[in-house]
Scaffold this motif. Structure first.
Motif, PDB file in Angstrom:
ATOM      1  N   THR A  55      51.015  39.488 -17.759  1.00 35.49           N
ATOM      2  CA  THR A  55      49.709  38.662 -17.156  1.00 35.49           C
ATOM      3  C   THR A  55      49.389  39.112 -15.686  1.00 35.49           C
ATOM      4  O   THR A  55      50.257  39.474 -14.981  1.00 35.49           O
ATOM      5  CB  THR A  55      50.223  37.177 -17.156  1.00 35.49           C
ATOM      6  N   ASN A  56      48.111  39.409 -15.668  1.00 33.86           N
ATOM      7  CA  ASN A  56      47.725  39.527 -14.119  1.00 33.86           C
ATOM      8  C   ASN A  56      47.634  38.414 -13.173  1.00 33.86           C
ATOM      9  O   ASN A  56      47.485  38.507 -11.921  1.00 33.86           O
ATOM     10  CB  ASN A  56      46.374  40.369 -14.254  1.00 33.86           C
ATOM     11  N   VAL A  57      47.694  37.167 -13.846  1.00 38.91           N
ATOM     12  CA  VAL A  57      47.873  35.945 -13.123  1.00 38.91           C
ATOM     13  C   VAL A  57      49.409  35.863 -12.891  1.00 38.91           C
ATOM     14  O   VAL A  57      50.158  35.763 -13.995  1.00 38.91           O
ATOM     15  CB  VAL A  57      47.325  34.781 -13.817  1.00 38.91           C
ATOM     16  N   ALA A  58      49.984  35.517 -11.640  1.00 39.54           N
ATOM     17  CA  ALA A  58      51.181  35.146 -11.342  1.00 39.54           C
ATOM     18  C   ALA A  58      51.558  33.542 -11.728  1.00 39.54           C
ATOM     19  O   ALA A  58      50.653  32.960 -11.319  1.00 39.54           O
ATOM     20  CB  ALA A  58      51.507  35.393 -10.081  1.00 39.54           C
ATOM     21  N   LEU A  59      52.756  33.347 -12.184  1.00 38.20           N
ATOM     22  CA  LEU A  59      52.978  31.797 -12.271  1.00 38.20           C
ATOM     23  C   LEU A  59      54.375  31.275 -12.319  1.00 38.20           C
ATOM     24  O   LEU A  59      55.120  32.016 -12.263  1.00 38.20           O
ATOM     25  CB  LEU A  59      52.368  31.404 -13.684  1.00 38.20           C
ATOM     26  N   THR A  60      54.298  30.103 -11.823  1.00 36.32           N
ATOM     27  CA  THR A  60      55.761  29.392 -11.697  1.00 36.32           C
ATOM     28  C   THR A  60      55.486  28.038 -12.395  1.00 36.32           C
ATOM     29  O   THR A  60      54.268  27.615 -12.545  1.00 36.32           O
ATOM     30  CB  THR A  60      56.253  29.676 -10.321  1.00 36.32           C
ATOM     31  N   ASN A  61      56.590  27.259 -11.976  1.00 40.21           N
ATOM     32  CA  ASN A  61      56.460  25.765 -12.615  1.00 40.21           C
ATOM     33  C   ASN A  61      57.091  24.861 -11.638  1.00 40.21           C
ATOM     34  O   ASN A  61      58.387  25.233 -11.062  1.00 40.21           O
ATOM     35  CB  ASN A  61      57.234  25.691 -13.971  1.00 40.21           C
ATOM     36  N   CYS A  62      56.831  23.567 -11.867  1.00 40.33           N
ATOM     37  CA  CYS A  62      57.904  22.526 -11.673  1.00 40.33           C
ATOM     38  C   CYS A  62      57.755  21.512 -12.617  1.00 40.33           C
ATOM     39  O   CYS A  62      56.779  21.493 -13.630  1.00 40.33           O
ATOM     40  CB  CYS A  62      57.564  22.093 -10.172  1.00 40.33           C
ATOM     41  N   GLY A  63      58.858  20.538 -12.522  1.00 41.36           N
ATOM     42  CA  GLY A  63      58.830  19.509 -13.505  1.00 41.36           C
ATOM     43  C   GLY A  63      60.087  19.792 -14.538  1.00 41.36           C
ATOM     44  O   GLY A  63      60.906  20.706 -14.423  1.00 41.36           O
ATOM     45  N   SER A  64      60.259  18.814 -15.683  1.00 37.98           N
ATOM     46  CA  SER A  64      61.357  18.876 -16.432  1.00 37.98           C
ATOM     47  C   SER A  64      61.272  20.048 -17.416  1.00 37.98           C
ATOM     48  O   SER A  64      62.255  20.626 -18.047  1.00 37.98           O
ATOM     49  CB  SER A  64      61.410  17.479 -17.369  1.00 37.98           C
ATOM     50  N   TRP A  65      59.956  20.381 -17.740  1.00 37.45           N
ATOM     51  CA  TRP A  65      59.554  21.627 -18.619  1.00 37.45           C
ATOM     52  C   TRP A  65      58.893  22.462 -17.642  1.00 37.45           C
ATOM     53  O   TRP A  65      57.995  22.331 -17.143  1.00 37.45           O
ATOM     54  CB  TRP A  65      59.114  21.257 -19.930  1.00 37.45           C
ATOM     55  N   GLY A  66      59.009  24.043 -18.050  1.00 38.52           N
ATOM     56  CA  GLY A  66      58.423  24.934 -17.612  1.00 38.52           C
ATOM     57  C   GLY A  66      57.984  25.891 -18.537  1.00 38.52           C
ATOM     58  O   GLY A  66      58.475  26.161 -19.594  1.00 38.52           O
ATOM     59  N   TRP A  67      56.549  26.247 -18.369  1.00 37.10           N
ATOM     60  CA  TRP A  67      56.042  27.116 -19.508  1.00 37.10           C
ATOM     61  C   TRP A  67      56.569  28.484 -19.192  1.00 37.10           C
ATOM     62  O   TRP A  67      56.629  29.018 -18.186  1.00 37.10           O
ATOM     63  CB  TRP A  67      54.397  27.060 -19.316  1.00 37.10           C
ATOM     64  N   HIS A  68      56.827  29.293 -20.477  1.00 36.34           N
ATOM     65  CA  HIS A  68      57.398  30.573 -20.210  1.00 36.34           C
ATOM     66  C   HIS A  68      56.795  31.455 -21.330  1.00 36.34           C
ATOM     67  O   HIS A  68      56.627  30.962 -22.272  1.00 36.34           O
ATOM     68  CB  HIS A  68      58.613  30.284 -20.188  1.00 36.34           C
ATOM     69  N   SER A  69      56.692  32.494 -20.842  1.00 35.85           N
ATOM     70  CA  SER A  69      56.232  33.618 -21.819  1.00 35.85           C
ATOM     71  C   SER A  69      57.136  34.843 -21.934  1.00 35.85           C
ATOM     72  O   SER A  69      57.128  35.284 -20.679  1.00 35.85           O
ATOM     73  CB  SER A  69      54.809  33.964 -21.596  1.00 35.85           C
ATOM     74  N   ASP A  70      57.558  35.528 -23.091  1.00 40.61           N
ATOM     75  CA  ASP A  70      58.172  36.578 -23.060  1.00 40.61           C
ATOM     76  C   ASP A  70      57.395  37.402 -24.438  1.00 40.61           C
ATOM     77  O   ASP A  70      56.762  37.032 -25.092  1.00 40.61           O
ATOM     78  CB  ASP A  70      59.585  36.551 -22.767  1.00 40.61           C
ATOM     79  N   ILE A  71      58.016  38.576 -24.463  1.00 39.43           N
ATOM     80  CA  ILE A  71      57.734  39.361 -25.846  1.00 39.43           C
ATOM     81  C   ILE A  71      57.808  38.387 -27.261  1.00 39.43           C
ATOM     82  O   ILE A  71      57.104  38.868 -28.183  1.00 39.43           O
ATOM     83  CB  ILE A  71      58.473  40.575 -25.855  1.00 39.43           C
ATOM     84  N   THR A  72      58.655  37.675 -27.230  1.00 42.66           N
ATOM     85  CA  THR A  72      58.912  36.647 -28.266  1.00 42.66           C
ATOM     86  C   THR A  72      57.999  35.522 -28.703  1.00 42.66           C
ATOM     87  O   THR A  72      57.923  35.140 -29.677  1.00 42.66           O
ATOM     88  CB  THR A  72      60.422  36.127 -28.248  1.00 42.66           C
ATOM     89  N   GLY A  73      57.265  35.350 -27.282  1.00 46.12           N
ATOM     90  CA  GLY A  73      56.346  34.391 -27.624  1.00 46.12           C
ATOM     91  C   GLY A  73      56.227  33.230 -26.245  1.00 46.12           C
ATOM     92  O   GLY A  73      56.885  33.488 -25.332  1.00 46.12           O
ATOM     93  N   TYR A  74      55.406  32.102 -26.491  1.00 43.61           N
ATOM     94  CA  TYR A  74      55.060  31.067 -25.538  1.00 43.61           C
ATOM     95  C   TYR A  74      55.939  29.983 -25.804  1.00 43.61           C
ATOM     96  O   TYR A  74      56.072  29.333 -27.000  1.00 43.61           O
ATOM     97  CB  TYR A  74      53.730  30.781 -25.400  1.00 43.61           C
ATOM     98  N   ARG A  75      56.659  29.196 -24.875  1.00 44.48           N
ATOM     99  CA  ARG A  75      57.272  28.033 -25.218  1.00 44.48           C
ATOM    100  C   ARG A  75      57.826  27.425 -23.747  1.00 44.48           C
ATOM    101  O   ARG A  75      57.366  27.814 -22.571  1.00 44.48           O
ATOM    102  CB  ARG A  75      58.719  28.286 -25.783  1.00 44.48           C
TER     103      ARG A  75
END
Ligand code: MD6
Ligand code: FE
Length: 211
Positions: A55-75
């Motif tokens: 992704t050309n947008v950089a991201l991070t998270n806070c909270g009990s759950w964080g959004w993550h993406s890799d070659i296997t998908g989003y979760r």
């Protein structure tokens, strides 16, 4: 005046059915140091997508759950795969802001457990997508813009076509739910602001209830 909220009776614009913008609802000067603290323990990173590119947008998270993406998908994941630690907690001021914005446009009892933080540099863009990795679509998404203006695009029920364009400015909060919850949307390529040459990026914070 409360330091987080610029106005006790904020203006509300419904830019699409059940997509609301609260112009200048918050003060980015209060939020920015909190973002910086989060980024020190969970740095911005470019994630691999299932399509096989970063992704050309950089991201991070806070909270009990964080959004993550890799070659296997989003979760959503409990731990930052980069540090193997839990994501940092959502700061109380962030919680207060998200709940207050949701309540203002009629979404009571919103208790976000996930907070994605996106960082756009000039030239970054976000292609048309739906936000659909959350469990219960009855909860809205609350989105906060900091820094450079960006053109938010609403495509509606299908991925492409001619979008509604709306310029989100520093301090604007968007709340998105109900019939709008699964519409396609994106962000146009970020441009420099000639009037504010020192501002070189845009940060977008989105609050969600993942589980
Ligand atoms: C952004 N936001 O504004 C990207 N998604 O930078 C999103 O993709 C988004 O702002 C759902 C609801 C609100 C958003
Ligand atoms: Fe989105």
């Amino acid at each position: 005046m409360h330091d987080l909220f610029s106005d006790f009776r904020p203006k509300v614009e419904e830019i699409y059915p059940e997509t609301f913008v609260l112009p200048h609802f918050t003060d980015s000067k209060v939020l920015k140091p909190l973002v910086n603290t989060i980024v020190r323990s969970a740095p911005f990173r470019h994630m691999m997508t299932p399509m096989g590119y970063y992704t050309n947008v950089a991201l991070t998270n806070c909270g009990s759950w964080g959004w993550h993406s890799d070659i296997t998908g989003y979760r959503y994941v409990k731990q930052d795969p980069q540090t193997q630690r839990n994501w940092p907690a959502i700061p109380p001021k962030f919680m207060q802001l998200a709940k207050n914005a949701a309540q203002t446009v009629g979404f009571a009892n919103f208790e976000p457990d996930a907070c994605l933080i996106n960082c756009y540099q000039i030239g970054s863009q976000l292609g048309s997508h739906q936000d659909k990795n959350e469990q219960d679509f009855k909860w809205p998404i609350v989105s906060v813009s900091i820094g450079l203006p960006a053109t938010f695009q609403i495509f509606g029920k299908i991925r492409s076509g001619s979008p509604i364009n709306y310029q989100l400015l520093d301090g604007d909060v968007m709340v998105w739910g109900g019939k709008s919850r699964l519409i396609y949307h994106g962000v146009k390529k970020l441009q420099a602001d000639k009037l504010n040459p020192k501002t070189q990026q845009r940060i977008n914070i989105t609050f969600r209830k993942a589980r």
